[in-house]
Design an enzyme around this catalytic site. Sequence first.
Site, short mmCIF file in Angstrom:
data_model
loop_
_atom_site.label_atom_id
_atom_site.label_comp_id
_atom_site.label_asym_id
_atom_site.label_seq_id
_atom_site.Cartn_x
_atom_site.Cartn_y
_atom_site.Cartn_z
CG HIS A 1 -1.61 -1.27 1.48
ND1 HIS A 1 -1.12 -2.21 2.37
CD2 HIS A 1 -2.72 -1.81 0.94
CE1 HIS A 1 -1.93 -3.27 2.36
NE2 HIS A 1 -2.91 -3.04 1.51
CG HIS B 1 -6.57 2.32 2.80
ND1 HIS B 1 -5.40 2.19 2.06
CD2 HIS B 1 -7.27 1.18 2.58
CE1 HIS B 1 -5.40 1.04 1.43
NE2 HIS B 1 -6.52 0.40 1.73
CD GLU C 1 -3.33 3.40 -2.61
OE1 GLU C 1 -3.39 4.08 -3.65
OE2 GLU C 1 -3.84 2.27 -2.48
CB THR D 1 -4.68 2.43 -6.56
OG1 THR D 1 -4.33 1.64 -5.41
CG2 THR D 1 -3.55 3.38 -6.89
CB CYS E 1 -4.67 -0.37 -9.71
SG CYS E 1 -5.72 -1.61 -8.96
CB SER F 1 -9.68 -6.30 1.16
OG SER F 1 -9.60 -6.02 -0.22
#
Length: 299
Positions: free
Chosen positions: A82, A132, A134, A171, A199, A225
């Site tokens: 991430h 998160h 990321e 992403t 992504c 997730s």
Amino acid sequence: MNVIPIVPRGFCKGVIRAIKTAKTTRTQYPDKNITVLGMIVHNRYIVEALEQLNIRTLDDSRTSRFDLVDRIEDGVVILTAHGTDDATREKAIRKGLIVVDAVCDDVMNTKIIIQKALSEHKEVLYIGKKNHPEAQAMCSIDPKHIHLITSVKDARECTIEKKAYLLTNQTTMSLLEIRDIIEELSSRIEGLEIQPELCSATRLRQQAILKQEADGYIVVGDPRSNNSRKLADLAATHNKPVWMIESVDDLKDITFDETMTIAVTSGASTPTILTNQVIAYLQQYPCECPDTVKEGLLG
């Protein structure tokens, strides 16, 4: 029962790379302690499989990754797919740890886009999920000039100055979610530069589930997730039953109508073997639900 395995599903290239990095690291450092800083990908079965290789995962939602480095005494630290902020990486290096980066190429590309915008003195609006890893990694690049947008409400209420702005995103966000936010910000900011960074694996999986008609949908994925949860959210737009599960074990207490058509997909960090077990069970339904088989989780 008619079962439709949605394509694509299963590991994306970033997850494959991260797992390969972890396995290669164990081979390169057979006698050293190896710690993954956070979940290497968001799937507990992968974490458990890495433990069998004596690769420890250090993850605590109450503690920043920067502070978690203090709990690593020696050896190798693997940074997750991430992305990880530079301050955490530098702290690990100063501590004398061997740093191995398993960051996804798509996440790295987003970082490059953000850094270029900052070098051009632009403000960055970053669509992402609060807390998160990321989003934390990206926003930490320059907290003063990168602004986290988590919802349309944020987009509507954030302060806009007379500056140039770049808009990009985490992403693993939902196509529909970023669309609404982009529309709101575009209406507020003249000349807004937009570089959506979903992504390809996330985008293709989301497009596939939006197109697939069925009587019900099953998404196999870890509840942590984000890309798996977004698949479940998109499946719900069909106004049909949606079950988000981790493995075939979660189907033991669910009764299906045998005349139903069930579409099955999975998040990009879900081992293919887990999804295949779900598909196999449904194809033979009604039958006794087997226990999850965990061999071959790492590919």
